[in-house]
Enzyme design. Structure first.
Site, PDB file in Angstrom:
ATOM      1  N   GLY B  48       0.878  -1.173   0.000  1.00  0.00           N
ATOM      2  CA  GLY B  48       0.000   0.000   0.000  1.00  0.00           C
ATOM      3  C   GLY B  48       0.911   1.216   0.000  1.00  0.00           C
ATOM      4  O   GLY B  48       1.819   1.317   0.831  1.00  0.00           O
ATOM      5  N   ALA B  49       0.667   2.130  -0.937  1.00  0.00           N
ATOM      6  CA  ALA B  49       1.611   3.239  -1.124  1.00  0.00           C
ATOM      7  C   ALA B  49       1.897   3.997   0.177  1.00  0.00           C
ATOM      8  O   ALA B  49       3.073   4.174   0.546  1.00  0.00           O
ATOM      9  CB  ALA B  49       1.091   4.169  -2.223  1.00  0.00           C
ATOM     10  N   ARG B  93      10.603  -0.810  -4.394  1.00  0.00           N
ATOM     11  CA  ARG B  93       9.453  -0.816  -5.311  1.00  0.00           C
ATOM     12  C   ARG B  93       9.434   0.514  -6.061  1.00  0.00           C
ATOM     13  O   ARG B  93       9.528   1.574  -5.439  1.00  0.00           O
ATOM     14  CB  ARG B  93       8.133  -1.057  -4.565  1.00  0.00           C
ATOM     15  CG  ARG B  93       8.119  -2.456  -3.901  1.00  0.00           C
ATOM     16  CD  ARG B  93       6.726  -2.886  -3.512  1.00  0.00           C
ATOM     17  NE  ARG B  93       5.909  -3.156  -4.677  1.00  0.00           N
ATOM     18  CZ  ARG B  93       4.582  -3.222  -4.645  1.00  0.00           C
ATOM     19  NH1 ARG B  93       3.937  -3.012  -3.503  1.00  0.00           N
ATOM     20  NH2 ARG B  93       3.897  -3.484  -5.727  1.00  0.00           N
ATOM     21  N   GLN B 211      -5.186  -9.010  -3.092  1.00  0.00           N
ATOM     22  CA  GLN B 211      -5.273  -8.125  -1.930  1.00  0.00           C
ATOM     23  C   GLN B 211      -6.724  -7.823  -1.562  1.00  0.00           C
ATOM     24  O   GLN B 211      -7.020  -7.561  -0.395  1.00  0.00           O
ATOM     25  CB  GLN B 211      -4.534  -6.806  -2.209  1.00  0.00           C
ATOM     26  CG  GLN B 211      -3.031  -6.912  -2.312  1.00  0.00           C
ATOM     27  CD  GLN B 211      -2.552  -7.150  -3.725  1.00  0.00           C
ATOM     28  OE1 GLN B 211      -3.313  -7.632  -4.580  1.00  0.00           O
ATOM     29  NE2 GLN B 211      -1.309  -6.815  -4.000  1.00  0.00           N
ATOM     30  N   ASP B 252      -0.967   4.959  -6.488  1.00  0.00           N
ATOM     31  CA  ASP B 252       0.449   4.798  -6.159  1.00  0.00           C
ATOM     32  C   ASP B 252       1.270   5.994  -6.618  1.00  0.00           C
ATOM     33  O   ASP B 252       2.295   6.314  -6.027  1.00  0.00           O
ATOM     34  CB  ASP B 252       0.984   3.503  -6.749  1.00  0.00           C
ATOM     35  CG  ASP B 252       0.408   2.314  -5.997  1.00  0.00           C
ATOM     36  OD1 ASP B 252      -0.756   1.963  -6.261  1.00  0.00           O
ATOM     37  OD2 ASP B 252       1.091   1.793  -5.100  1.00  0.00           O
TER      38      ASP B 252
END
Lengths: 357, 357
Positions: B48-49, B93, B211, B252
């Protein structure tokens, strides 16, 4: 490449390639009772609209052989009991029209023979029933043979729509496994490849039962055709970022206005295809048309078990009691479809069933 | 309902709720080394950002404590080595801007202090490094606290967009697990429910890592909010056949023109939402905007392992050597988005970052 023997008559049984075990294991099962045929269709051991049509027709032939005793005391009684078996087989899956169509065709053949043919009126019951049994099998075998010919014709018409080199997107499984052995949408890729065209197939994995990941990839690998599997949610991004020559899908039932029921996720693909200018082709035998239904609103949509979403390979992916919604199909509006490809040729919109006859 | 402790500082370690084990097991892990933080981010144990932003910032504080010996002989050397650690964490990431933003903010705080603050110029190296370490942790803790406040503000602004009663579609996980504990898009549902609104959540399972099926359903169940999980491919059919009040997604990274990178499948949802007149809301902290990028074309899209598509729970779903394409994100054009909801309020199109400042 050999034609797949997805479903065949073998020594008094319906022999199927069990698709629930692919791609891990290639196992054939010989179904000796109608209950087993119904179960195989319901559990998707045999699946794909044309394939379940053929399996259903052979199931009727099996039913005809397994009815005995009082149920075969005369032609009319025999046919009445056979009709019950036909209804049971047809009810195994509601969305694809082919199942009811194929079973009904075998039944109608026997009823026609009984009322107007050589068996009309009185006669030795046992001999007549045996002749009807043979005719049930003969009609089912004709449906199977015709299915292989339809696949070959769809393959030719579909291949003509593909470029010399390009990428296509495939949804669910529309290859040999979805038919008696030839294929619907994927048969166009097989034929184009045979003609020397260089086609790359982007395979929608097709949740929940992953027919793309499990079955289409298995068929493409077997045929030596290059491919890559992706998650269904990635297809729109694929069309936005790469040049895609076509989306090729099958159909479970097509209404009189061209609205097309197919594996869930097809509508989403069609919306993305329109957005990014990708031709969207439905490839299916003409028997997939149900001209009794004016539009897609009337097509019954099968809802399958929540468990198909909750677990995979025995592993829970949601809380155990998570509610799930599992429609097996959706309906794509005719206006989103670039062409319907049947064994008779290519029909472009606006849809007119008259032009497809 | 308690706020989730998705990621926290605990006795010299970064303590995370391991999201790879949900919904089956609720296990917390204490990460005592930078390598472990990088690994947790890369494997989506924390995801999760906003959550990986907080985890990254705490990771920088951890790095500051674990640098020793020659690497801390003076402030400049310490900061130079810390910068290497920051780059390592940020590289875990590539798509979410929050990770680089949060790590960079801690680093900048230390650099500012070193160049112009109380530690400027010469001084006892050991004492100064210790003070910088404390400040790294203090800044990371501020980011965490602010994240909880941002969630509360996004929840209020988002809840105001929802009706008294209605159905929404959720993609990926945008709840407490995606942040320090509050949530982005799903926080609007939590807040609306707290206000007495009756919201039903249709949960996209969100392949490949599920998710939605695993995490969003777990959070909704915990909160007592009604929901049902469906396959991603069914969302368009859902919007066509039921009245849906909104699609709620996170982000994101958002480019200067409003183009929004989010979990793969978001673009497909947005196309269906437009087709069926469903409002499509992006809910994310303002730090998700990357105003250095003119459009979504410049957003780097992470491609993850093919294995995520090939197997589930250890079970192969494709032939072992099946090629797969696994983009983790896609970019939704600003024109498909009804509004961007941040802690600052609701921004409607045409997108202007000036109005969001």
């Amino acid at each position: 490449m050999d034609v797949l023997e997805t479903v065949r008559w073998r020594e008094g049984t319906v022999r199927i390639l069990d698709q629930t075990l692919l791609p891990g294991r290639e196992v054939y099962r010989e179904l000796a009772a109608v209950d087993e045929v119904v179960d195989a269709i319901r559990t998707l051991a045999v699946r794909g609209a044309p394939a379940i049509g053929v399996a259903g027709a052979l199931g009727v032939a099996l039913a005809a052989r397994t009815l005995t005793g009082e149920k075969v005391c005369d032609h009319a009684t025999f046919l009445r009991h056979l009709r019950i078996e036909v209804d049971r087989i047809t009810a195994a899956r509601p969305t694809a029209v082919n199942l009811g169509w194929a079973c009904g065709r075998v039944m109608k053949r026997l009823e026609d023979l009984e009322s107007s043919g050589p068996f009309a009126g009185a006669g030795p019951a046992a001999a007549g029933v045996e002749a009807l049994r043979e005719e049930a099998l003969a009609e089912a075998q004709r449906i199977l043979e015709e299915d292989l010919e339809l696949s070959a014709a769809m393959a030719r018409h579909g291949a003509a729509l593909l470029p010399e080199e390009g990428r296509v997107i495939s949804h669910c499984n529309t290859g040999g496994l979805a038919t008696a052995g030839g294929g619907t949408a994927l048969s166009a890729v097989f034929e184009a490849t045979r003609q020397g065209k260089r086609i790359f197939v982007h395979v929608d994995e097709t949740r929940p039962l992953l027919q793309g990941a499990r079955l289409t990839s298995w068929e493409l690998r077997r045929a030596g055709i290059p491919y890559a599997v992706h998650c269904d949610g990635a297809a729109a991004w694929l069309m936005k970022t790469r040049t895609i020559a076509a989306v090729l899908v099958g159909a479970d039932r097509i209404a009189a206005n061209g609205d097309t029921a197919n594996k869930v996720g097809t509508l989403s693909l069609a919306l993305a295809a329109r957005e990014y200018g990708v031709p969207f082709y439905v490839v299916a035998p003409f028997s997939s048309f149900d001209l009794s239904l004016p539009s897609g609103c009337e097509i019954p949509i099968e809802e399958r078990s929540e468990e198909e979403i909750r677990r995979w390979g025995g592993v829970a992916v949601t809380p155990d009691d998570a509610p799930a919604w599992n429609p097996a199909f959706d309906v794509t509006d005719a206006r989103l479809i670039s062409a319907w490809v049947t064994e008779r040729g290519v029909g472009r919109p606006p849809f007119s069933d008259a032009r497809m006859r």
